[in-house]
Every structure is written in C-alpha cells, then in structure tokens.
Design an enzyme around this catalytic site. Sequence first.
Site, PDB file in Angstrom:
ATOM      1  N   CYS A 288     -10.914   3.268  -1.815  1.00  0.00           N
ATOM      2  CA  CYS A 288      -9.667   3.777  -1.239  1.00  0.00           C
ATOM      3  C   CYS A 288      -9.457   3.023   0.071  1.00  0.00           C
ATOM      4  O   CYS A 288     -10.416   2.848   0.849  1.00  0.00           O
ATOM      5  CB  CYS A 288      -9.780   5.282  -0.985  1.00  0.00           C
TER       6      CYS A 288
ATOM      7  N   ASP B 157       0.851  -1.189   0.000  1.00  0.00           N
ATOM      8  CA  ASP B 157       0.000   0.000   0.000  1.00  0.00           C
ATOM      9  C   ASP B 157       0.886   1.238   0.000  1.00  0.00           C
ATOM     10  O   ASP B 157       2.065   1.184   0.366  1.00  0.00           O
ATOM     11  CB  ASP B 157      -0.912   0.019   1.234  1.00  0.00           C
TER      12      ASP B 157
HETATM   13  N1  DGL Z   1      -3.836   3.835  -0.534  1.00  0.00           N
HETATM   14  C1  DGL Z   1      -4.464   4.836  -1.334  1.00  0.00           C
HETATM   15  C2  DGL Z   1      -5.625   4.226  -2.118  1.00  0.00           C
HETATM   16  O1  DGL Z   1      -6.203   3.241  -1.744  1.00  0.00           O
HETATM   17  C3  DGL Z   1      -4.990   5.985  -0.492  1.00  0.00           C
HETATM   18  C4  DGL Z   1      -3.925   6.839   0.124  1.00  0.00           C
HETATM   19  C5  DGL Z   1      -3.070   7.582  -0.903  1.00  0.00           C
HETATM   20  O2  DGL Z   1      -3.543   8.564  -1.503  1.00  0.00           O
HETATM   21  O3  DGL Z   1      -1.939   7.150  -1.082  1.00  0.00           O
HETATM   22  O4  DGL Z   1      -5.959   4.753  -3.149  1.00  0.00           O
END
Ligand code: DGL
Length: 254
Positions: free
Chosen positions: A186, A7
């Site tokens: 997200c 992530d």
């Molecule tokens: N991990 C990102 C997503 O799921 C969210 C956080 C970011 O903007 O890096 O899109």
Amino acid sequence: MKIGVFDSGVGGMTVLSELRRRFAKTHFVYLGDTAHVPYGTKSSAQVRKLSAECARTLSAQGISALVVACNTASSLALGEIREACGPGIQVLGVVEPGVSAALEALQQKPLGAPVLVLATKATVKSGLYGRLLREKGVTVFEQACPLLVPLIEEGWTDHPVLHQVVEEYVSSYRKSHPTGVALLGCTHYPWIQEAFQRALPGWTVVNSAQAIASALSCIVGTTDPSTGSRSQESQVDWIFTDPDAIPEFVLPLA
Ligand code: DGL
C-alpha cells in the site's frame, strides 16, 4: 519525456520520491484522486471506474508512460487503465515490481520463510499478490490493514495508537514465524516502515519503490540518477481532484 504517476490520493508520493531521485530530468505529472480516496474500501467496480477516469485525465496531458502507484488500482484496474490510455502509453503497475522485491528479499531467508503482504482490503480481496507469489512456490499471508491509511493521513505515524494497531495486525505472524518478508503493498505504508519493522523484529520489511523505479527504467529505456541537490530534480505538475483534501503532513513533499 512526460511520465504520469497515478494514485488514489497522496500515498503515491512515496513512489514519486523514488522516481524523482532516479529520473532527474524527467517531467512528471502526478494525479491524486483526493476527491475519492480511499480506494481500498471501495468495490472493484468503483475502483475500475475511478481509475479509468483518472487514466483518461492523465493521458490528455501528453504522457508517454504511466506508473499506477496505487496498489489497489494496480490489483484491480490495470486492464481498464490500459484501455483508457490507449496503445501509445506504456502502463506500469506496482504489484509485479513488489513481488520481485519480495522474492529478492526472501533469498536471504531460510527455506520456507513466508511473505506477509500488508495492503488495503480491496487489494487483499483481489488476491493478486498472493497468486503471483504462490506461483513461485512461496508461503503467503495477506493481511488487510484498513485502519492504517486514516491514521497515517492524520499524521499519527509515530503515535502509540498507530503502534498498537500495527501490533494487532502483525503479532500473530511474528508469533508463528520468527522470520519472513513483510511486503508493504500500500502506498501509505512506507511512511510507517519503522513501525512495521519494530513490530516484526527478525523480519525484512520491503518497500517496493526502488523495484518500481527499476521496472520503469526497463520500460522507458533509461535511468538518470540524480547526484545533486533537490533543485536539480525533475519537474512535477500536480493534479488533485479535490485540492482541499490534501493532508497537511505531505505538503513539504510537494
Ligand atoms: N493508494 C492506496 C493503495 O496503495 C491506499 C489508499 C487507498 O485506500 O486509496 O492501495
């Protein structure tokens, strides 16, 4: 078996929690790119480059499968991630499982009810969720919610400001459609699922973590449901590209 979970930061821990519940004896390696989060406001070229670097780091850990928990990386960089991993590592993005979960929830809704995809700017700009859902004949709205990740990372998950921002993002859809499916596109949004549900009464808010775990079980060929205490849960090795940039509110989860 070692499984990598990638992530842009700590948000993928919402996906990892479900994977740990379903794959009790699995050894996970979680990589959060805390040195470069957020990805959601970056250009697609930057997201691709950073994602490929993280995939290379994880592939050096001897993983046999990689779950790209980040929706932004899954939307923009799956090809680069697959290339960086090479043919020996199966790579699973979260967009297709998310689409499946939304379609399943839509079956309980009246004909013509829409899917509202809530995601980062970069994910919305990629248009991938929208394209996959429209291919199934679904009415789709995609809403970028760039203010939410910083508020969540501040721990303001039930703060009046958070509720006000959520209201700004979703109220027009609630007013035009009494029901529908809101897909949390997200990794951070499962932490504020209740806030979305409160702002969208009559709608079904879908967190795709379970669908991701099911898709992973199809790839690795097994599920191993945990029936016992946390002590029986899987092992996790944590890699954070900036260990000093981990928001305090996630520490109990690690
Ligand atoms: N991990 C990102 C997503 O799921 C969210 C956080 C970011 O903007 O890096 O899109």
